[in-house]
Scaffold this active site. Sequence first.
Site, PDB file in Angstrom:
ATOM      1  N   ASP A 336       0.834  -1.192   0.000  1.00  0.00           N
ATOM      2  CA  ASP A 336       0.000   0.000   0.000  1.00  0.00           C
ATOM      3  C   ASP A 336       0.876   1.252   0.000  1.00  0.00           C
ATOM      4  O   ASP A 336       1.860   1.334   0.751  1.00  0.00           O
ATOM      5  CB  ASP A 336      -0.895  -0.025   1.243  1.00  0.00           C
ATOM      6  CG  ASP A 336      -1.810   1.169   1.338  1.00  0.00           C
ATOM      7  OD1 ASP A 336      -2.696   1.306   0.476  1.00  0.00           O
ATOM      8  OD2 ASP A 336      -1.630   1.971   2.268  1.00  0.00           O
ATOM      9  N   GLU A 373       1.553  -0.445  -5.060  1.00  0.00           N
ATOM     10  CA  GLU A 373       0.669   0.666  -5.364  1.00  0.00           C
ATOM     11  C   GLU A 373       1.611   1.855  -5.511  1.00  0.00           C
ATOM     12  O   GLU A 373       2.035   2.450  -4.522  1.00  0.00           O
ATOM     13  CB  GLU A 373      -0.342   0.909  -4.239  1.00  0.00           C
ATOM     14  CG  GLU A 373      -1.319   2.021  -4.572  1.00  0.00           C
ATOM     15  CD  GLU A 373      -2.252   2.362  -3.416  1.00  0.00           C
ATOM     16  OE1 GLU A 373      -3.414   2.709  -3.681  1.00  0.00           O
ATOM     17  OE2 GLU A 373      -1.811   2.280  -2.249  1.00  0.00           O
TER      18      GLU A 373
END
Length: 692
Positions: A336, A373
């Site tokens: 993330d 990401e």
Amino acid sequence: MLMRQPCPSLQFAYSPPFGATLQDTGVQFSVFSRSATAMRLLLYNKVSDREPAEVIDFDRDKDRWGDVWSLTVPNLDAGQLYHFQASGPWDPDNGQRFDSTARLIDPYAQALAGEFQKSTDGVIRPPKCVVIDDKFDWEGDRHLRHDMSETVIYEMHVKGFTKSRTAKLKTGGSYLGVIDKIPYLKSLGITAVELMPINEFPINDIYGNKIATPNYWGYDSMAFFSPHRGYAHDKTPGAQVVEFKQMVKALHAAGIEVILDVVFNHTCEGNEQGPTLSFKGLENQVYYILSEGKHYCNYSGCGNTVNGNHPVVREMIFHCLRHWVHNYHIDGFRFDLASILSRDRKGNLVPNPPMVELIAEDPLLADTKIIAEAWDAAGAYQVGSFGNHRWAEWNGRFRDDVRGFWRGDGGTLGALATRLAGSSDLYEHDGRPPFCSINFVTSHDGFTMNDLVSYKEKHNLANGEDNRDGDNHNISDNYGAEGPTRKKGINTIRTRQIKNMMSTLMLSQGVPMMVSGDEIQRTQKGNNNAYCQDNELNYFDWRLVNKNADMHRFVQSLIKFRLAQPTVRRKTYLTGQPVDGRNVPDVSWYSAAGTPLDWGQQDLAMVAYIAAPARQDDIEGLGRDLVLMFNSTGQDREFLLPEIGRGAQWNLFLDTAADSPNDIFPDIDGPMPKDGRHIEMPCHSMKVYVGE
């Protein structure tokens, strides 16, 4: 004769050097703190205990080794509950935030138990750490090692997948609940589940009160080494460890890999106003990136930023990844806000960041999939430039270009073709193959696929932030009515558009990722930021499996086709040049009239002829030639089959404008063009023909 013996440390367990380590005579407790002047171990008998049953002081002379405090307590066993407590300077202006009253979660704790307890004295009593026995009968289970090019990812929330009463499970909302629904996942055909965060995060607030806006998604890390206790069916301390392993083993038995969404970019301790729960009370200036030595840099958008390129923190992240890979048999990770890993200890983006490179090169992670990401909340956007060939990326450009094309946005024809062909503009220049692109149209963050074609605007009032939260740039449309409608014409276009985008996703070069529930048209009623909705709005509604069985069948057939056809999952880029042994380009592009495509045209109509790969060295299965036809205009059109395809036999595979069951032919036995040339293409539709 000497017999080869397996390496126990790799076959059975990986033991990080810190935390609570179970030994024959007791438990060894080790924790890093450079600046602490004293360290204590708090031992508890029960989860409900407000005060420790015993406090053991570390001897500064005997129990400190460099910057590591370590002692062994005899006669302790698995299940023991504990906290650390550290004394040291309270000097926020110089990055020091020691609090001698704080009960601290071990950064290496392998499980937590209980909740934050009610407080009347101002002391925060966080969940207790649990000593874990890592023994588990894996029965020969190993990582599945699916080739990246043959992967179909299903992003899902452990609790939300089975928590709804419609799941009809006693184990609903738990790791065991996932096991009960594995037959559904297997029948859908996906090869990997990407689990939204299962690392520990707070359930109640720091004083034991119910949180008004709970972090249902779990992006609020509290203990990186611990599986979330809230997803365990058995509430015995440490039971989540066993149940999580049971889930992984069962998924592997079904041929499904497990990828974890990990949040090494921030923690739940927040900024200067946040609580001291772990890192802050042990070595604040090491674990977090600080501005001017005192203020928390907020590249995560969540109050603080983990100092991932500090050697101590980098070591912790490595131990954590290895722990999940070798103790839980995890197959991969999605990082993330991974661009934060590219920031140095002052927060500057740097080329070739050591953290990113070391993850890619770590031999103990060599069997894993690593996905970034490739952006953060402070403006870094590294899609196409994150790491080396080992790193795959969530391709945000794919999402936006596919949405824009099917919505009918001008100038998107070339963009769609580039995404369909594997996004070579983003990845080829660094020698990265097409499967470095994780293609997606929807994810947990944003509209569901159903809502993408049902709402022009976000509807997040239920989040309690007056609709200010969530992205305003959704590239969505409602096709005539905002939200649910009984108008047949609108619903027809919406269904068609879902099939268009799902087909584009599954037939593009790269790795497709879909979000759980899109295959049955799950809705969040226009909420594009449902992070705090721990209710039916977020839960998988199992009634929709039957209600929207036609869409489920369509997606299921698409996945089956993709996995059977190497034509759409190449390991090298399409070039437009003839393929080996055939005088046919690997890809060629045409207008609706069957003539070579003028890329400057504004007409959103296109035909792609994709030839089957002739060389089978690195590709399993025999591919077939494909003709993909796209009509994103608002008018019905007549297409002409390009000259290159005339004279061959073409069977219809899918027609997004047709009603089920004629929208897709799983056995590729659909009708051929009536005269071999002319093909009717309704507005907002896509057809795919497969060569003999």
